[in-house]
Design a protein around this motif. Structure first.
Motif, PDB file in Angstrom:
ATOM      1  N   LEU A 390     -35.049  44.909  47.798  1.00  0.00           N
ATOM      2  CA  LEU A 390     -34.262  44.918  46.568  1.00  0.00           C
ATOM      3  C   LEU A 390     -35.201  44.867  45.377  1.00  0.00           C
ATOM      4  CD1 LEU A 390     -31.427  42.430  47.601  1.00  0.00           C
ATOM      5  CD2 LEU A 390     -31.408  44.929  47.739  1.00  0.00           C
ATOM      6  N   GLU A 391     -34.765  45.430  44.283  1.00  0.00           N
ATOM      7  CA  GLU A 391     -35.631  45.542  43.102  1.00  0.00           C
ATOM      8  C   GLU A 391     -36.141  44.182  42.647  1.00  0.00           C
ATOM      9  OE1 GLU A 391     -35.405  47.459  38.591  1.00  0.00           O
ATOM     10  OE2 GLU A 391     -33.798  47.817  40.043  1.00  0.00           O
ATOM     11  N   GLN A 392     -35.280  43.174  42.709  1.00  0.00           N
ATOM     12  CA  GLN A 392     -35.677  41.858  42.217  1.00  0.00           C
ATOM     13  C   GLN A 392     -36.687  41.153  43.130  1.00  0.00           C
ATOM     14  OE1 GLN A 392     -32.573  42.730  43.140  1.00  0.00           O
ATOM     15  NE2 GLN A 392     -31.483  41.076  44.215  1.00  0.00           N
ATOM     16  N   ASP A 393     -36.912  41.718  44.329  1.00  0.00           N
ATOM     17  CA  ASP A 393     -37.837  41.089  45.279  1.00  0.00           C
ATOM     18  C   ASP A 393     -39.214  41.753  45.297  1.00  0.00           C
ATOM     19  OD1 ASP A 393     -35.754  39.393  46.067  1.00  0.00           O
ATOM     20  OD2 ASP A 393     -35.079  40.808  47.620  1.00  0.00           O
ATOM     21  N   GLU A 394     -39.386  42.824  44.534  1.00  0.00           N
ATOM     22  CA  GLU A 394     -40.615  43.599  44.636  1.00  0.00           C
ATOM     23  C   GLU A 394     -41.854  42.798  44.242  1.00  0.00           C
ATOM     24  OE1 GLU A 394     -42.487  47.944  43.455  1.00  0.00           O
ATOM     25  OE2 GLU A 394     -40.547  47.341  42.645  1.00  0.00           O
ATOM     26  N   VAL A 395     -41.788  42.082  43.139  1.00  0.00           N
ATOM     27  CA  VAL A 395     -42.956  41.333  42.663  1.00  0.00           C
ATOM     28  C   VAL A 395     -43.399  40.307  43.699  1.00  0.00           C
ATOM     29  CG1 VAL A 395     -43.805  39.733  40.911  1.00  0.00           C
ATOM     30  CG2 VAL A 395     -42.416  41.703  40.237  1.00  0.00           C
ATOM     31  N   ASN A 400     -47.711  38.887  47.553  1.00  0.00           N
ATOM     32  CA  ASN A 400     -48.089  38.313  48.850  1.00  0.00           C
ATOM     33  C   ASN A 400     -48.576  39.362  49.841  1.00  0.00           C
ATOM     34  OD1 ASN A 400     -47.182  35.212  49.002  1.00  0.00           O
ATOM     35  ND2 ASN A 400     -45.695  36.320  47.728  1.00  0.00           N
ATOM     36  N   ASN A 401     -48.754  40.596  49.356  1.00  0.00           N
ATOM     37  CA  ASN A 401     -49.280  41.692  50.194  1.00  0.00           C
ATOM     38  C   ASN A 401     -48.477  41.909  51.468  1.00  0.00           C
ATOM     39  OD1 ASN A 401     -52.217  40.268  49.097  1.00  0.00           O
ATOM     40  ND2 ASN A 401     -51.708  42.389  48.561  1.00  0.00           N
ATOM     41  N   LEU A 402     -47.143  41.874  51.319  1.00  0.00           N
ATOM     42  CA  LEU A 402     -46.259  42.037  52.481  1.00  0.00           C
ATOM     43  C   LEU A 402     -45.326  43.226  52.280  1.00  0.00           C
ATOM     44  CD1 LEU A 402     -45.393  38.283  53.104  1.00  0.00           C
ATOM     45  CD2 LEU A 402     -46.781  39.747  54.589  1.00  0.00           C
ATOM     46  N   ARG A 403     -44.908  43.790  53.406  1.00  0.00           N
ATOM     47  CA  ARG A 403     -44.025  44.953  53.388  1.00  0.00           C
ATOM     48  C   ARG A 403     -42.962  44.786  54.468  1.00  0.00           C
ATOM     49  NH1 ARG A 403     -47.097  49.853  55.293  1.00  0.00           N
ATOM     50  NH2 ARG A 403     -45.953  49.597  57.260  1.00  0.00           N
ATOM     51  N   TYR A 404     -41.717  45.109  54.110  1.00  0.00           N
ATOM     52  CA  TYR A 404     -40.588  45.046  55.047  1.00  0.00           C
ATOM     53  C   TYR A 404     -40.140  46.483  55.343  1.00  0.00           C
ATOM     54  CZ  TYR A 404     -35.812  44.065  56.753  1.00  0.00           C
ATOM     55  OH  TYR A 404     -34.632  43.997  57.486  1.00  0.00           O
ATOM     56  N   ASP A 405     -40.117  46.860  56.642  1.00  0.00           N
ATOM     57  CA  ASP A 405     -39.726  48.206  57.056  1.00  0.00           C
ATOM     58  C   ASP A 405     -38.531  48.144  58.001  1.00  0.00           C
ATOM     59  OD1 ASP A 405     -42.144  48.933  55.824  1.00  0.00           O
ATOM     60  OD2 ASP A 405     -43.231  48.906  57.739  1.00  0.00           O
ATOM     61  N   ILE A 406     -37.857  49.270  58.144  1.00  0.00           N
ATOM     62  CA  ILE A 406     -36.827  49.437  59.180  1.00  0.00           C
ATOM     63  C   ILE A 406     -37.127  50.740  59.922  1.00  0.00           C
ATOM     64  CG2 ILE A 406     -34.388  49.958  59.629  1.00  0.00           C
ATOM     65  CD1 ILE A 406     -33.648  47.971  57.463  1.00  0.00           C
ATOM     66  N   THR A 407     -37.087  50.675  61.246  1.00  0.00           N
ATOM     67  CA  THR A 407     -37.262  51.854  62.090  1.00  0.00           C
ATOM     68  C   THR A 407     -35.985  52.073  62.893  1.00  0.00           C
ATOM     69  OG1 THR A 407     -39.645  51.457  62.279  1.00  0.00           O
ATOM     70  CG2 THR A 407     -38.655  52.910  63.916  1.00  0.00           C
ATOM     71  N   VAL A 408     -35.541  53.316  62.967  1.00  0.00           N
ATOM     72  CA  VAL A 408     -34.351  53.679  63.736  1.00  0.00           C
ATOM     73  C   VAL A 408     -34.780  54.633  64.842  1.00  0.00           C
ATOM     74  CG1 VAL A 408     -32.023  54.643  63.665  1.00  0.00           C
ATOM     75  CG2 VAL A 408     -32.925  53.431  61.668  1.00  0.00           C
ATOM     76  N   VAL A 409     -34.567  54.220  66.094  1.00  0.00           N
ATOM     77  CA  VAL A 409     -35.001  54.997  67.254  1.00  0.00           C
ATOM     78  C   VAL A 409     -33.778  55.576  67.951  1.00  0.00           C
ATOM     79  CG1 VAL A 409     -36.359  54.987  69.385  1.00  0.00           C
ATOM     80  CG2 VAL A 409     -36.938  53.395  67.535  1.00  0.00           C
ATOM     81  N   ALA A 410     -33.799  56.878  68.191  1.00  0.00           N
ATOM     82  CA  ALA A 410     -32.674  57.547  68.848  1.00  0.00           C
ATOM     83  C   ALA A 410     -32.536  57.074  70.297  1.00  0.00           C
ATOM     84  CB  ALA A 410     -32.863  59.053  68.818  1.00  0.00           C
ATOM     85  N   PRO A 411     -31.321  57.090  70.820  1.00  0.00           N
ATOM     86  CA  PRO A 411     -31.138  56.816  72.250  1.00  0.00           C
ATOM     87  C   PRO A 411     -31.358  58.075  73.069  1.00  0.00           C
ATOM     88  CG  PRO A 411     -29.016  57.169  71.205  1.00  0.00           C
ATOM     89  CD  PRO A 411     -30.046  57.323  70.123  1.00  0.00           C
ATOM     90  N   GLY A 412     -31.588  57.913  74.359  1.00  0.00           N
ATOM     91  CA  GLY A 412     -31.700  59.064  75.247  1.00  0.00           C
ATOM     92  C   GLY A 412     -32.977  59.054  76.067  1.00  0.00           C
ATOM     93  N   LEU A 413     -33.210  60.172  76.744  1.00  0.00           N
ATOM     94  CA  LEU A 413     -34.329  60.302  77.668  1.00  0.00           C
ATOM     95  C   LEU A 413     -35.130  61.568  77.371  1.00  0.00           C
ATOM     96  CD1 LEU A 413     -32.323  59.559  80.932  1.00  0.00           C
ATOM     97  CD2 LEU A 413     -34.009  58.018  79.952  1.00  0.00           C
ATOM     98  N   ILE A 414     -36.419  61.480  77.610  1.00  0.00           N
ATOM     99  CA  ILE A 414     -37.283  62.657  77.658  1.00  0.00           C
ATOM    100  C   ILE A 414     -37.690  62.791  79.120  1.00  0.00           C
ATOM    101  CG2 ILE A 414     -39.330  63.795  76.766  1.00  0.00           C
ATOM    102  CD1 ILE A 414     -37.180  63.065  74.639  1.00  0.00           C
ATOM    103  N   GLY A 415     -37.093  63.733  79.812  1.00  0.00           N
ATOM    104  CA  GLY A 415     -37.208  63.739  81.269  1.00  0.00           C
ATOM    105  C   GLY A 415     -36.447  62.542  81.802  1.00  0.00           C
ATOM    106  N   ASP A 416     -37.138  61.640  82.495  1.00  0.00           N
ATOM    107  CA  ASP A 416     -36.487  60.413  82.957  1.00  0.00           C
ATOM    108  C   ASP A 416     -37.040  59.186  82.236  1.00  0.00           C
ATOM    109  OD1 ASP A 416     -38.992  60.349  84.071  1.00  0.00           O
ATOM    110  OD2 ASP A 416     -38.338  59.873  86.102  1.00  0.00           O
ATOM    111  N   GLU A 417     -37.750  59.410  81.129  1.00  0.00           N
ATOM    112  CA  GLU A 417     -38.359  58.306  80.382  1.00  0.00           C
ATOM    113  C   GLU A 417     -37.578  58.041  79.100  1.00  0.00           C
ATOM    114  OE1 GLU A 417     -42.681  57.091  78.356  1.00  0.00           O
ATOM    115  OE2 GLU A 417     -42.431  59.027  79.368  1.00  0.00           O
TER     116      GLU A 417
END
Length: 587
Positions: A390-395, A400-417
Motif C-alpha cells: 500500500l502507498e502508505q507503507d512504502e517508506v 528497512n530494505n524489505l520487499r513483499y511479493d506474491i507469486t501465483v502458480v498454475a495447477p496441472g502437470l507437465i508430463g506427470d510432474e
C-alpha cells in the motif's frame, strides 16, 4: 457378408475432446459409440474397423474390451490433409483385403437405435441405405438428402442448398459386390465423400432405402453429441446420485438433473449437474454445470459452465463460461493475504487495479523439468507480482530494505510432474559467508517446498516441506528452493525478502531442476545430483517473533523490525527452523 466400420476421421469440430481421442471412442451412455455399433451387428458377420495410425493404441485397447472378434485396419495418416477419405478408404479396404462378398458399411460416429438385423432383412441384392427423417429442411442441408418412390431412391443430393426432402442418409449402407467395379472407377476422381458415390449410384443402378423411425444422431459436433447424450436410454444413469457407480458425492447440496453420465473415479461436491457428460477422475466442487462435456482428469471449482467442452486435465476455477464467452470471477484474498488483493483468473488486482507482473512461460521453463519435451496445453506456468504494498507503507519497507511479493502458480502437470517454480539460489551477502534468507506464506492452495543445500550438484541435504493455506515457511541462508503446486487450484503465495539482490538460476538449469521431482506417483530423485540425506520436515517458527493470527503482510507492517533476519541473517541462528518428520520415500 462382411461389415466395415469407418472410424478414421479427426473430428476437428469436436476438439478439444477429440484432440487425443478418436471420435468413435467418445462415450454415449457409458460406452464408446463404436461399441454401440458393434453390439448391433449380428454375431455371424465378420467385422473390420478402419481407422488411422494416430489412434492405433487406443483402438487396440478398445478391441480388448470386446466380447467378439474384430479385425483392425490402420490407415497410415496423421491428419486430415493426407487421409484417404471415406469412399477412398472403402475402396482401398476392398482391394487390399480382397473382399469378394457384399459389404455393410457403417460410420463409427453414428449413434442409432434401429436394429441392424431389421435393416438387413430389407436387403434384396441392390445397394441399400438407411435413411432417417430429420423433420426439417434446414437441418437436412447438412446431410445427403434422398427422395424415394416406395423404397426406391429416385434422387440423391449431397448437402444441397435447397433440399427436396427431409430424408437423410445415415451412413449405414450395404454395397453388393457387383458395384465394386463402379466404386473403383469412381475413386479415381473422387475419394472423400460417401454421399457423392451414392448420388453416382442412383444415376447408374437401383438403390433402395430402409427408412427408420428409431432415433438416429450424427455426432459431428458438440450439439450433436449432447443431443445423443440427452436422448440415450439410461442404462447407467440414475435419479438418485448415490447410485452412480464409482462416483463419490460429498456435501449435502448435490443436485443431479436430466440425463447425466458420470464416469468412475470422479468426485462431486456441493454442485448441480444438469444434462452433462463427466468422464473419469474429475473433481467438481461448488459449481453448476449445464449441457457440458468434461473430459478426464479435470478439476472445476466455483464455476458456472454451460454448453461447453472442457479439455482433458483442465483446471478451472472462479469462472463463468458459456460456449465461447468467458468471465473470471473475482477471488477476494484480502483477509487471508492481509492486503486488499483479489485474484481474477491469473490476474492479481490491488485495490481494483491490475498489478504488473513478470511471467514464466513453459517453453523457457522446460530445461528445469524431468521431461523437458513432455506435452502440455499449459503455456504460462506462473506469475511473479513483485514489491506489492500500500502507498502508505512504502517508506517503511524502503527504510528497512524489505520487499513483499506474491507469486501465483498454475495447477496441472507437465508430463506427470506437477507444475513448479524453476528454482533459484540467493547470492552471498558481501562480507559474509551466508546467502539471503526468505519467508513464504501460502495464501491459497497447496504447496510443496523443496530446499537444498548444495555445492553445484553435490548436496548435503534436501528438504521437503508440505504447506497449505496459512502456513509459513522460512528458507534459511545457503538453501536453494523450488515451490511445487500439488493442488487442483491456483497456488497463491506471498514472500518477504531483502530488496537489494537478484536470484541465481544457473545451477537449477544446468542440473535440470531440483534434486527431487514431485510426480503424480510421488517423489522421484533427480539422477544428476549426489545427495547425502533426504528429509521431510515441518517449520518450527518458535524463535521467530510474529503474531500467528496475522497474515504475513500485516505482521510485516505492524512489526517491520521482526524481519531484520532477512536483511542481516549472520546475526541469527537458523539451526532450529525445522523439525524433522521423516525421510523422503521415493516412488
Amino acid at each position: 457378408m462382411k461389415a466395415l466400420i469407418l472410424a478414421g476421421g479427426y473430428a476437428t469440430r469436436l476438439w478439444p475432446l477429440t484432440k487425443e481421442k478418436a471420435k468413435p471412442l467418445l462415450l454415449v451412455n457409458g460406452k464408446p459409440m463404436i461399441t454401440h455399433v458393434m453390439d448391433k451387428i449380428p454375431s455371424e458377420i465378420e467385422v473390420f474397423v478402419a481407422t488411422n495410425e494416430t489412434f492405433k493404441k487406443d483402438f487396440n485397447a478398445w478391441k480388448k474390451s470386446l466380447k467378439r472378434p474384430v479385425k483392425m485396419v490402420f490407415e497410415k495418416t496423421s491428419h486430415n490433409a493426407n487421409k484417404l477419405g471415406a469412399i477412398g478408404a472403402i475402396a482401398s479396404f476392398i482391394k487390399e483385403n480382397k473382399i469378394n462378398e457384399d459389404l455393410i458399411i457403417i460410420g463409427g460416429d453414428n449413434y442409432f437405435k434401429f436394429e441392424i438385423q431389421d435393416f438387413l432383412a430389407n436387403y434384396k441384392g441392390d445397394t441399400l441405405i438407411a435413411a432417417y427423417n430429420v423433420g426439417s429442411l434446414e437441418i437436412a442441408k447438412r446431410f445427403g438428402v434422398l427422395s424415394v418412390q416406395g423404397n426406391k431412391v429416385v434422387e440423391f443430393a449431397e448437402k444441397p442448398q435447397e433440399p427436396k426432402s427431409t430424408l437423410v442418409n445415415t451412413f449405414c449402407c450395404v454395397f453388393p459386390k457387383e458395384i465394386y467395379p463402379m466404386l473403383f472407377d469412381f475413386v479415381k476422381i473422387h475419394t472423400d465423400n460417401q454421399g457423392s458415390f451414392i448420388e453416382y449410384l442412383v444415376n447408374k443402378t437401383d438403390v433402395r432405402a430402409y427408412i427408420t423411425e428409431e432415433d438416429w444422431f450424427d455426432i459431428g459436433s458438440f450439439d450433436g453429441y449432447m443431443e445423443a447424450h440427452r436422448n440415450a436410454s439410461k442404462e447407467r444413469n440414475h435419479d438418485n446420485s448415490s447410485k452412480f457407480f464409482g462416483v463419490d458425492f460429498w456435501g449435502e447440496k448435490n443436485t443431479i438433473r436430466g440425463n447425466v453420465f458420470i464416469d468412475e473415479g470422479t468426485a462431486i461436491k456441493n454442485s448441480t449437474i444438469d444434462n452433462c457428460i463427466i468422464l473419469g477422475h474429475c473433481m467438481i466442487e461448488d459449481s453448476t454445470l449445464k449441457n457440458c462435456i468434461i473430459d478426464e482428469g479435470s478439476y472445476i471449482s466455483n464455476c458456472k459452465l454451460s454448453e461447453t467442452m472442457i479439455e482433458k486435465g483442465t483446471h478451472i476455477s472462479n469462472t463463468v463460461l458459456r460456449k465461447d464467452k468467458k468471465k473470471h470471477l473475482d477471488r477476494d484474498l484480502s483477509i487471508d493475504a492481509g492486503i486488499a488483493v483479489k485474484l481474477k483468473g491469473f490476474d492479481l488486482m490491488l485495490k481494483g487495479r491490475k498489478v504488473e507482473f513478470a511471467t514464466r512461460l513453459l517453453e523457457e521453463a522446460r530445461p528445469y523439468f524431468a521431461k523437458p519435451k513432455a506435452e502440455s496445453k499449459i503455456t504460462e506456468i506462473y506469475r511473479m507480482y513483485r514489491d506489492i504494498h500500500l502507498e502508505q507503507d512504502e517508506v517503511k519497507l524502503r527504510n528497512n530494505n524489505l520487499r513483499y511479493d506474491i507469486t501465483v502458480v498454475a495447477p496441472g502437470l507437465i508430463g506427470d510432474e506437477y507444475i513448479k517454480t524453476i528454482g533459484h539460489y540467493h547470492p552471498v551477502i558481501k562480507g559474509s559467508e551466508v546467502t539471503y534468507p526468505e519467508i513464504y506464506e501460502v495464501i491459497e492452495g497447496h504447496a510443496n517446498y523443496v530446499l537444498q543445500n548444495c555445492k553445484e550438484n553435490h548436496c548435503n541435504e534436501v528438504i521437503v516441506i508440505d504447506a497449505k493455506a496459512g502456513d509459513k515457511v522460512i528458507i534459511p541462508p545457503n538453501y536453494g528452493h523450488v515451490t511445487i503446486n500439488v493442488g487442483h487450484k491456483y497456488l497463491v503465495m506471498a514472500n518477504i525478502t531483502a530488496d537489494n539482490f537478484s536470484s541465481d538460476y544457473k545451477d537449477y538449469e544446468q542440473y535440470r531442476g531440483a534434486a527431487v521431482y514431485r510426480t503424480k506417483a510421488g517423489w522421484v530423485p533427480n539422477p544428476k545430483y549426489s545427495v547425502t540425506s533426504y528429509k521431510k520436515v515441518r517449520p518450527n517458527l518458535s524463535w521467530y517473533k510474529y503474531d500467528e493470527n496475522l497474515p504475513l503482510y500485516k505482521s510485516l507492517i505492524k512489526s517491520t523490525s521482526n524481519y531484520d533476519f532477512l536483511v542481516n541473517p549472520d546475526k541469527y541462528d537458523f539451526s532450529k527452523v525445522f523439525e524433522v518428520v521423516s525421510e523422503i520415500k521415493f516412488s
